[in-house]
Design an enzyme around this catalytic site. Structure first.
Site, short mmCIF file in Angstrom:
data_model
loop_
_atom_site.label_atom_id
_atom_site.label_comp_id
_atom_site.label_asym_id
_atom_site.label_seq_id
_atom_site.Cartn_x
_atom_site.Cartn_y
_atom_site.Cartn_z
N PRO A 29 30.91 17.12 -6.00
CG PRO A 29 30.82 15.89 -7.97
CD PRO A 29 30.29 15.91 -6.55
CG ASP A 31 39.86 20.06 0.68
OD1 ASP A 31 40.70 20.51 1.49
OD2 ASP A 31 39.83 18.88 0.28
CE LYS A 52 46.13 18.30 -3.08
NZ LYS A 52 46.52 17.31 -4.04
N GLY A 96 35.82 18.27 -1.08
CA GLY A 96 35.14 18.10 -2.36
C GLY A 96 34.78 16.64 -2.60
N GLY A 97 33.72 16.40 -3.31
CA GLY A 97 33.33 15.03 -3.64
C GLY A 97 33.02 14.21 -2.42
CG ASP A 98 33.08 9.80 -0.41
OD1 ASP A 98 31.93 9.65 0.04
OD2 ASP A 98 34.09 9.28 0.12
CB THR A 116 33.11 10.16 -5.69
OG1 THR A 116 34.48 10.43 -5.95
CG2 THR A 116 32.61 9.09 -6.67
CB ALA A 117 34.87 13.90 -9.19
CG MET A 155 44.05 14.61 -8.30
SD MET A 155 44.78 14.30 -6.69
CE MET A 155 44.06 12.72 -6.28
N1 SAH Z 1 37.29 13.59 -2.91
C1 SAH Z 1 37.10 14.02 -4.28
C2 SAH Z 1 38.36 13.88 -5.10
C3 SAH Z 1 39.46 14.78 -4.63
S1 SAH Z 1 40.88 14.68 -5.64
C4 SAH Z 1 35.95 13.23 -4.91
O1 SAH Z 1 35.47 12.27 -4.31
O2 SAH Z 1 35.52 13.58 -5.98
C5 SAH Z 1 40.60 16.01 -6.79
C6 SAH Z 1 40.35 15.45 -8.16
O3 SAH Z 1 38.98 15.09 -8.30
C7 SAH Z 1 40.56 16.45 -9.27
O4 SAH Z 1 41.92 16.55 -9.61
C8 SAH Z 1 39.75 15.86 -10.39
O5 SAH Z 1 40.41 14.77 -10.96
C9 SAH Z 1 38.57 15.29 -9.63
N2 SAH Z 1 37.44 16.24 -9.61
C10 SAH Z 1 36.92 16.85 -8.54
N3 SAH Z 1 35.88 17.61 -8.90
C11 SAH Z 1 35.74 17.46 -10.24
C12 SAH Z 1 34.83 17.96 -11.21
N4 SAH Z 1 33.84 18.81 -10.88
N5 SAH Z 1 34.98 17.59 -12.49
C13 SAH Z 1 35.96 16.74 -12.85
N6 SAH Z 1 36.85 16.24 -11.98
C14 SAH Z 1 36.72 16.58 -10.70
#
Ligand code: SAH
Length: 503
Positions: free
Chosen positions: A13, A36, A58, A89-91, A119-120, A172
């Site tokens: 993130p 993404d 999306k 994004g994230g993991d 992950t976030a 989300m």
């Molecule tokens: N694969 C990602 C999640 C994808 S779903 C992960 O592991 O983080 C997308 C959701 O992740 C967003 O709707 C929000 O809830 C969260 N998210 C992603 N980036 C974020 C951030 N910088 N700050 C807060 N929430 C975040």
């Protein structure tokens, strides 16, 4: 079969600082980058300039492809033998629809690897200054998705199990916050349970709210996605901290300049270096330099003048192939502007004369008009201004010019920059040459720049910007110090650009 494969890479993130070293290595190698919407534009800067980069997610992108279309695209590119990076994004394995994409690859026998990311939830907890688990109070975590696929085929979420969990993180979590809170309450989570909401963690848009579960729906009204919330005892010790605003400043210089970047960072800005052009050295440059060196006259001064940093770089590259820099000893090195002088300093040579100001070639000519006349060789890029040097003939100079390089536009507008502008991340653009302006403000991309402050180095760059309908702030002198001073002045009035404007 054909050598192609797909690497699922977690971008983390935030602004790109959570990217792992392995992820970075893959990005540097990837031929096709399918990214993404939530991926930070800073992450894309690690990809090779020639890589094909396609937004597929999306949110945010121009297109809104279906999962089916994304799968097909990955398969098609891998079958064409490409090294495909699927950047999420994230993991990638957490709410990233990884399973769907993997199944599609398996069906076709296409190899893949997964490179995990932060992950976030981890970053959000870090921002709040709390752990996600604790030996005494929270020995498990549940990650929930707050909103489920529209088709409703997925099984009901296990809210009951979640409500027994020590810490619950709802990804989300904004769009259906009311419903989700009701479910947790119904399964016995106390209404007074502490909750933290974090939006855009680690970015200049970060927002934090601390509240209680019962008040969350009302509190969350002022928060838009992407955000997640965390419920659990550990949240009680969360702190609201704010990150100082760090305006994002884009630089187009063809060659990265670590000193600029470091200084900008130190002064509270985030540099987004994204060249629009590449430098192509002139053929036969080494020969021409040789002729110049051999033409040295003992009785008159001989000036070697350089009109840009890249002119110096091209010169040194060609020169150093057969020579030792000490051969430059009898020559007087002249640099136009501090930036050009700095490149020489990097090679251990301090130019004797440095032209200051913001009038470009005119400053240089003026400076030379004040020194004893002699032989002058001007090293400059193709298309550089040459006419003003004619006035030196009257002063007794013998003037010639050597073209060191030309700047070629990159084959397409850089995707990291497009992504950053579309997401309204960039607040300031720093233009250092008219040719950058002509490429960067081409008609097709002009609308992307709306609301971005423009700063010009030099009157010529300013003129080019005005021709494109932009009125920039022009630096009084073309130096890094002047840039920082101007940015500091602007900073107070720099608003975050409204995200709603994302097309
Ligand atoms: N694969 C990602 C999640 C994808 S779903 C992960 O592991 O983080 C997308 C959701 O992740 C967003 O709707 C929000 O809830 C969260 N998210 C992603 N980036 C974020 C951030 N910088 N700050 C807060 N929430 C975040």
């Amino acid at each position: 079969v054909s050598g192609g494969k797909v690497i699922f890479v977690g971008a983390g993130p935030g602004m790109g600082g959570e990217l792992t070293l392995t992820a970075k290595e893959w990005l540097e190698k990837g031929e096709v980058i399918v990214y993404d919407a939530l991926v930070s534009p800073f992450v894309l800067l690690h990809a090779q300039g020639e890589a094909e980069m396609i937004p597929m997610g999306k949110r945010g992108g121009r297109t809104n492809p279906t999962q089916e279309e994304i799968n097909e695209f990955l398969v098609k590119k891998a079958k064409a033998g490409k090294l495909v990076i699927r950047l999420k994004g994230g993991d990638p394995g957490i709410f990233g629809r990884l399973k769907e994409e993997i199944s599609a690859l398996r069906e076709e026998g296409i190899p893949y690897e997964i490179i995990p990311g932060v992950t976030a939830a981890s970053l959000c907890a870090a921002v709040l200054g709390i752990p996600l688990t604790d030996r005494d109070r929270s020995s498990s975590i549940t990650f929930l998705t707050g909103h489920r696929r529209a088709e409703g085929k997925a099984p009901e979420l296990d809210w009951e199990a979640a409500s027994r969990s020590g810490t619950i993180v709802v990804y989300m979590g904004i769009l259906e916050v009311e419903k989700n809170v009701q479910r947790l309450l119904a399964h016995g989570v106390p209404p007074t349970a502490p909750v933290a909401v974090v939006r855009w963690a680690g970015t200049p848009r970060q927002e934090l709210i601390l509240t209680q579960l019962k008040d969350l729906p009302q509190q969350a009204e002022r928060i838009h996605p992407p955000a997640l919330w965390i419920v659990g005892e550990l949240v009680r010790s969360a702190r609201i901290s704010s990150i100082p605003p760090r305006p994002i400043v884009t630089l187009f210089r063809p060659e990265r300049n670590p000193e600029w970047e470091e200084t900008l960072r130190k002064e509270g800005f985030l540099p987004f270096p994204c060249p629009l052009q590449k430098r192509v050295p002139s053929s036969g440059l080494a020969e021409k330099i040789k002729t110049v060196l051999e033409g040295i006259q003992k009785d008159r001064p001989c000036y070697l003048a350089f009109t840009s940093p890249v002119a110096v770089e091209s010169f040194v590259e060609a020169f150093a192939r057969e020579n030792d820099l000490r051969r430059l000893n009898p020559f007087i090195i002249v640099a136009m502007g501090e930036g050009t002088a700095r490149i020489w300093k990097g090679y251990g040579i301090l130019p004797e004369l440095v032209a200051e100001g913001n009038a470009g070639v005119e400053d240089l000519v003026k400076l030379l008009g004040e020194v004893p006349p002699g032989r002058l060789v001007v090293f400059q890029g193709e298309g550089g201004r040459w006419d003003p040097f004619a006035s030196l003939l009257l002063k007794g100079f013998e003037v010639e010019r050597v073209i060191t390089h030309r700047m070629e536009p990159l084959p397409s507008f850089p995707e990291p920059l497009r992504h950053a502008l579309r997401g309204r991340w960039i607040q300031v653009a720093i233009w250092t040459s008219p040719s950058q302006v002509r490429i960067g403000l081409k008609e097709e991309v002009q609308s992307l720049w709306e609301g971005v402050r423009m700063i010009a180095f030099g009157r010529e760059t300013e003129r080019a910007l005005r021709e494109h309908g932009v009125i920039p702030r022009t630096l009084p002198v073309s130096t890094l110090d002047a840039l920082i001073r101007t940015l500091q002045e602007e900073r107070i009035t720099l608003p975050l650009l409204p995200e709603e404007a994302v097309p």
